[in-house]
Design an enzyme around this catalytic site. Structure first.
Site, PDB file in Angstrom:
ATOM      1  N   SER A  50      22.879  52.468  -8.789  1.00  0.00           N
ATOM      2  CA  SER A  50      23.187  51.425  -9.622  1.00  0.00           C
ATOM      3  C   SER A  50      24.170  51.870 -10.694  1.00  0.00           C
ATOM      4  CB  SER A  50      22.206  50.503 -10.150  1.00  0.00           C
ATOM      5  OG  SER A  50      21.475  51.194 -11.514  1.00  0.00           O
ATOM      6  N   ILE A  52      27.103  53.051 -13.456  1.00  0.00           N
ATOM      7  CA  ILE A  52      28.101  54.174 -13.327  1.00  0.00           C
ATOM      8  C   ILE A  52      27.827  55.022 -12.122  1.00  0.00           C
ATOM      9  CG2 ILE A  52      28.930  56.138 -14.799  1.00  0.00           C
ATOM     10  CD1 ILE A  52      28.596  53.846 -17.081  1.00  0.00           C
ATOM     11  N   SER A 175      26.763  59.639 -24.212  1.00  0.00           N
ATOM     12  CA  SER A 175      26.948  58.485 -24.901  1.00  0.00           C
ATOM     13  C   SER A 175      27.687  58.729 -26.129  1.00  0.00           C
ATOM     14  CB  SER A 175      25.884  57.876 -25.024  1.00  0.00           C
ATOM     15  OG  SER A 175      26.089  56.530 -25.945  1.00  0.00           O
ATOM     16  N   TYR A 201      17.396  58.017 -27.595  1.00  0.00           N
ATOM     17  CA  TYR A 201      18.195  57.973 -26.849  1.00  0.00           C
ATOM     18  C   TYR A 201      19.412  58.766 -27.216  1.00  0.00           C
ATOM     19  CZ  TYR A 201      21.779  56.478 -23.184  1.00  0.00           C
ATOM     20  OH  TYR A 201      22.737  56.306 -22.307  1.00  0.00           O
ATOM     21  N   LYS A 205      21.212  62.145 -26.004  1.00  0.00           N
ATOM     22  CA  LYS A 205      22.741  62.457 -25.809  1.00  0.00           C
ATOM     23  C   LYS A 205      23.493  63.384 -26.597  1.00  0.00           C
ATOM     24  CE  LYS A 205      22.452  59.621 -22.450  1.00  0.00           C
ATOM     25  NZ  LYS A 205      22.675  60.037 -21.059  1.00  0.00           N
ATOM     26  N   THR A 234      26.125  47.309 -17.224  1.00  0.00           N
ATOM     27  CA  THR A 234      25.296  47.989 -16.039  1.00  0.00           C
ATOM     28  C   THR A 234      24.001  47.344 -16.178  1.00  0.00           C
ATOM     29  OG1 THR A 234      24.470  49.844 -17.689  1.00  0.00           O
ATOM     30  CG2 THR A 234      26.645  50.158 -16.179  1.00  0.00           C
TER      31      THR A 234
END
Length: 323
Positions: A50, A52, A175, A201, A205, A234
């Site tokens: 799914s 990207i 990100s 997160y 990253k 997304t």
């Protein structure tokens, strides 16, 4: 300082990371960069069922590449594979079911893959943002296990395969959120203090950017890059950041716009004319730190991150092989 970083980052995001930011940047793109035939080259895309990942796999398939989809959910992955084959007419699409948060599974997959396939380009796209602290069956914090350790193990396990090929590349989808984080090696599994999934997160990253820079120094025959896809609409954004999604949904990029720089880094000859180890946004290398944000880390912290990940990696390698 954190409020300053967050404010500067958000203003930057509104200007650059949205759909209008992409449309502005894309006026300077050369369409010929990605009008290429990559038949005969082999690409592995993680998290490809799914978002990207799927958009990237589809664009590579359109250009004739052999595409290996590495996904956690077999049912959703079969649907994605069928869609890619139908839309592109490319039959050379292969599915591998692996949970990137499970180090032993990654090692088993990599050892088998190395014996059966060649690989020109690895695209580390799989990721997660779990908003409550969750442990995997191995006792690893789930965001760290997926975003950092899983990326590290898969990449290092496949380096020998990549080293055999001309024009080998590794692209990691990071990100822009990492810009608000300084590398923190003292609490890699976020066990101290209040757990904030968004910041965990972002820290992961940042770690991916450091990994890319370190790999680029150590493996000169492979071109490494890391990138920010912008703020894209997304399934992961909708489920992990519902408040952000509700506020921003009318300005978010499409999945294809988010994937554009991944595809460019994977297939264009222009990308590899730039140095290995850079951070990209909209086909351009961009700084890895905001001005005055104090997010630079000492080299010894970056080296320590690699050492800790290598220790984890070897521990799970030995258990996956039963030795």
């Amino acid at each position: 300082m954190s409020w300053y970083r967050n404010a500067v980052w958000f203003v930057k995001g509104l200007r650059e990371y949205t759909r209008s930011g992409y449309e502005s940047a894309s006026r300077h793109f050369d369409p010929a960069d990605v009008e290429v035939n990559v038949a005969g080259r082999s690409f592995l895309v993680t998290g490809a069922n799914s978002g990207i990942g799927k958009a990237t796999a589809k664009e590579i398939a359109r250009r004739g590449g052999t595409v290996h989809l590495l996904c956690r959910n077999k049912e959703r992955a079969e649907v994605a594979k069928g869609e890619i084959v139908t839309e592109t007419g490319n039959q050379n699409i292969f599915l591998h079911v692996v949970d990137i948060s499970n180090p032993k599974e990654i090692w088993k997959f990599a050892e088998k893959f190395k014996n059966e396939h060649k690989l020109n380009v690895l695209i580390n796209n799989a990721g997660c943002m779990v908003n409550n602290r969750e442990l995997t069956e191995d006792g690893l914090e789930k965001n760290f296990a997926t975003n950092t350790l899983g990326t590290y193990i898969l990449t290092t396990a496949l380096l020998p395969l990549l080293e055999k090929e001309a024009d080998a590349r590794v692209i990691t989808v990071s990100s822009g959120g990492m810009l608000v984080q300084k590398l923190n090696i003292s609490d890699l599994q976020s066990g101290n203090g209040t757990f904030d999934g968004t910041m965990v997160y972002a820290q992961n990253k940042r770690q991916q950017v450091v990994l890319t820079e370190q790999w680029a120094k150590a493996h000169r025959n492979i071109h490494f890059s890391v990138m920010h896809p912008g703020w894209a609409d997304t399934p992961a954004v909708r489920s992990s950041m519902p408040d952000f999604y509700q506020k921003m949904k009318n300005t978010l990029r499409t999945e294809a716009q988010g994937a554009d720089t991944v595809v460019w880094l994977a297939v264009s000859s222009q990308a590899i004319k730039l140095p290995s180890g850079l951070f990209f946004q909209d086909r351009q290398p961009v700084p890895t730190h905001l001005p005055l944000a104090s997010t630079h880390s000492p080299p010894e912290d970056e080296e320590k991150l690699m050492e800790v990940l290598e220790d984890f990696s070897q521990k799970f390698k030995s258990t996956s092989s039963g030795t």
